[in-house]
Design a protein around this motif. Structure first.
Motif, mmCIF file in Angstrom:
data_model
loop_
_atom_site.group_PDB
_atom_site.id
_atom_site.type_symbol
_atom_site.label_atom_id
_atom_site.label_comp_id
_atom_site.label_asym_id
_atom_site.label_seq_id
_atom_site.Cartn_x
_atom_site.Cartn_y
_atom_site.Cartn_z
ATOM 1 N N UNK A 88 0.832 -1.182 0.000
ATOM 2 C CA UNK A 88 0.000 0.000 0.000
ATOM 3 C C UNK A 88 0.881 1.252 0.000
ATOM 4 N N UNK A 89 0.574 2.177 -0.888
ATOM 5 C CA UNK A 89 1.277 3.450 -0.956
ATOM 6 C C UNK A 89 0.401 4.555 -0.400
ATOM 7 N N UNK A 90 1.037 5.544 0.207
ATOM 8 C CA UNK A 90 0.326 6.729 0.659
ATOM 9 C C UNK A 90 0.761 7.889 -0.206
ATOM 10 N N UNK A 91 -0.203 8.674 -0.638
ATOM 11 C CA UNK A 91 0.055 9.828 -1.490
ATOM 12 C C UNK A 91 -0.447 11.074 -0.785
ATOM 13 N N UNK A 92 0.485 11.888 -0.309
ATOM 14 C CA UNK A 92 0.119 13.166 0.300
ATOM 15 C C UNK A 92 0.051 14.200 -0.810
ATOM 16 N N UNK A 93 -1.108 14.831 -0.954
ATOM 17 C CA UNK A 93 -1.308 15.846 -1.987
ATOM 18 C C UNK A 93 -1.749 17.137 -1.309
ATOM 19 N N UNK A 94 -1.051 18.219 -1.622
ATOM 20 C CA UNK A 94 -1.349 19.532 -1.062
ATOM 21 C C UNK A 94 -2.031 20.373 -2.131
ATOM 22 N N UNK A 154 -13.215 15.103 -4.176
ATOM 23 C CA UNK A 154 -12.378 13.900 -4.182
ATOM 24 C C UNK A 154 -12.772 12.975 -3.036
ATOM 25 N N UNK A 155 -13.076 13.565 -1.890
ATOM 26 C CA UNK A 155 -13.358 12.773 -0.693
ATOM 27 C C UNK A 155 -14.813 12.333 -0.596
ATOM 28 N N UNK A 156 -15.630 12.697 -1.538
ATOM 29 C CA UNK A 156 -17.038 12.341 -1.461
ATOM 30 C C UNK A 156 -17.751 13.059 -0.331
ATOM 31 N N UNK A 212 -9.089 28.566 7.499
ATOM 32 C CA UNK A 212 -8.038 29.269 8.242
ATOM 33 C C UNK A 212 -6.877 28.360 8.664
ATOM 34 N N UNK A 213 -7.017 27.076 8.579
ATOM 35 C CA UNK A 213 -5.894 26.176 8.874
ATOM 36 C C UNK A 213 -5.699 25.244 7.687
ATOM 37 N N UNK A 214 -6.652 24.347 7.477
ATOM 38 C CA UNK A 214 -6.587 23.470 6.307
ATOM 39 C C UNK A 214 -7.862 22.659 6.212
ATOM 40 N N UNK A 215 -8.078 22.122 5.032
ATOM 41 C CA UNK A 215 -9.077 21.080 4.832
ATOM 42 C C UNK A 215 -8.284 19.782 4.763
ATOM 43 N N UNK A 255 -7.189 0.698 -5.591
ATOM 44 C CA UNK A 255 -6.040 -0.205 -5.667
ATOM 45 C C UNK A 255 -5.404 -0.473 -4.302
ATOM 46 N N UNK A 256 -6.013 0.051 -3.222
ATOM 47 C CA UNK A 256 -5.481 -0.170 -1.882
ATOM 48 C C UNK A 256 -4.609 0.962 -1.378
ATOM 49 N N UNK A 257 -4.223 1.886 -2.247
ATOM 50 C CA UNK A 257 -3.434 3.042 -1.831
ATOM 51 C C UNK A 257 -4.309 4.013 -1.053
ATOM 52 N N UNK A 258 -3.643 4.923 -0.353
ATOM 53 C CA UNK A 258 -4.344 5.976 0.390
ATOM 54 C C UNK A 258 -3.955 7.331 -0.168
ATOM 55 N N UNK A 259 -4.933 8.187 -0.288
ATOM 56 C CA UNK A 259 -4.722 9.553 -0.742
ATOM 57 C C UNK A 259 -5.054 10.469 0.427
ATOM 58 N N UNK A 260 -4.069 11.258 0.828
ATOM 59 C CA UNK A 260 -4.269 12.224 1.912
ATOM 60 C C UNK A 260 -4.215 13.618 1.296
ATOM 61 N N UNK A 261 -5.340 14.313 1.361
ATOM 62 C CA UNK A 261 -5.459 15.636 0.753
ATOM 63 C C UNK A 261 -5.409 16.722 1.819
ATOM 64 N N UNK A 262 -4.609 17.739 1.559
ATOM 65 C CA UNK A 262 -4.488 18.881 2.458
ATOM 66 C C UNK A 262 -4.785 20.152 1.660
ATOM 67 N N UNK A 263 -5.917 20.772 1.919
ATOM 68 C CA UNK A 263 -6.263 22.036 1.284
ATOM 69 C C UNK A 263 -5.829 23.176 2.180
#
Length: 182
Positions: free
Chosen positions: A1-7, A23-25, A47-50, A58-66
């Motif tokens: 499993x891969x983790x993908x941090x996306x800003x 993206x997160x539904x 004011x901080x982040x989403x 595919x089992x990977x995780x996507x971590x989104x930071x707005x």
């Protein structure tokens, strides 16, 4: 499993929170408060982040930071960019100078996430069809110091958001292949 941090970077009102929700539904941790910035008619602003944590098929995780878009919160951008596998920069095509709006975000990425794959999304293009995407692309490349994909997007459209994320993930995979062969 891969983790993908996306800003997700961009100005207030460009569609960052909307993109993260698409993206997160809809399942998002947000820090929206009443907007007191007189330069915008938005009712609420981040004011901080989403944040959203998405399990991919595919089992990977996507971590989104707005990120918050206002310059007064720019101190948080380098912190969130640490360890990012990809960056989306959103620009509001209806703003008076879309390229100028992009500059601080492109420079932040250049300084704090050099080499990280980046995709530039131009939102609200339907409200400003006169925006010249070719000249915008050239200015983005000049500021970033490298060519970056530039994609017109409606952040309210799940299909458009997924296309933008597909472009970013393609850039992430291409960068990984280059790293593997370096």
């Amino acid at each position: 499993m891969n983790e993908h941090k996306v800003v997700i970077l961009g100005a207030m009102g460009a569609g960052k929170s909307t993109l993260v929700r698409a993206v997160a539904g809809g399942t998002v941790v947000d820090t929206d408060v009443v907007n007191t910035d007189a330069s915008s008619s938005k009712l609420a602003t981040t004011v901080a982040m989403d944040y959203a944590d998405v399990n991919l098929p595919n089992g990977d995780r996507l971590r989104l930071y707005g990120t918050p878009g206002q310059q007064r919160f720019s101190f948080i951008w380098p912190v969130l960019l640490q360890g990012a596998r990809g960056v989306v920069i959103l620009a509001d095509a209806s703003s008076p100078d879309v390229v100028q709006e992009l500059q601080s975000y492109l420079l932040a990425v250049r300084e704090h996430a050099q080499g990280v794959p980046v995709v530039v999304g131009v939102s609200k293009f339907d409200m400003a069809p006169e925006v010249d995407l070719d000249s915008c692309q050239l200015k983005v490349q000049e500021i970033a110091g490298r060519p970056l994909p530039l994609v017109p997007i409606d952040a309210r459209s799940e299909q458009a958001v997924m296309l933008l994320m597909d472009v970013l993930m393609g850039e992430v995979e291409a960068a990984a292949l280059v790293d593997d062969h370096a």
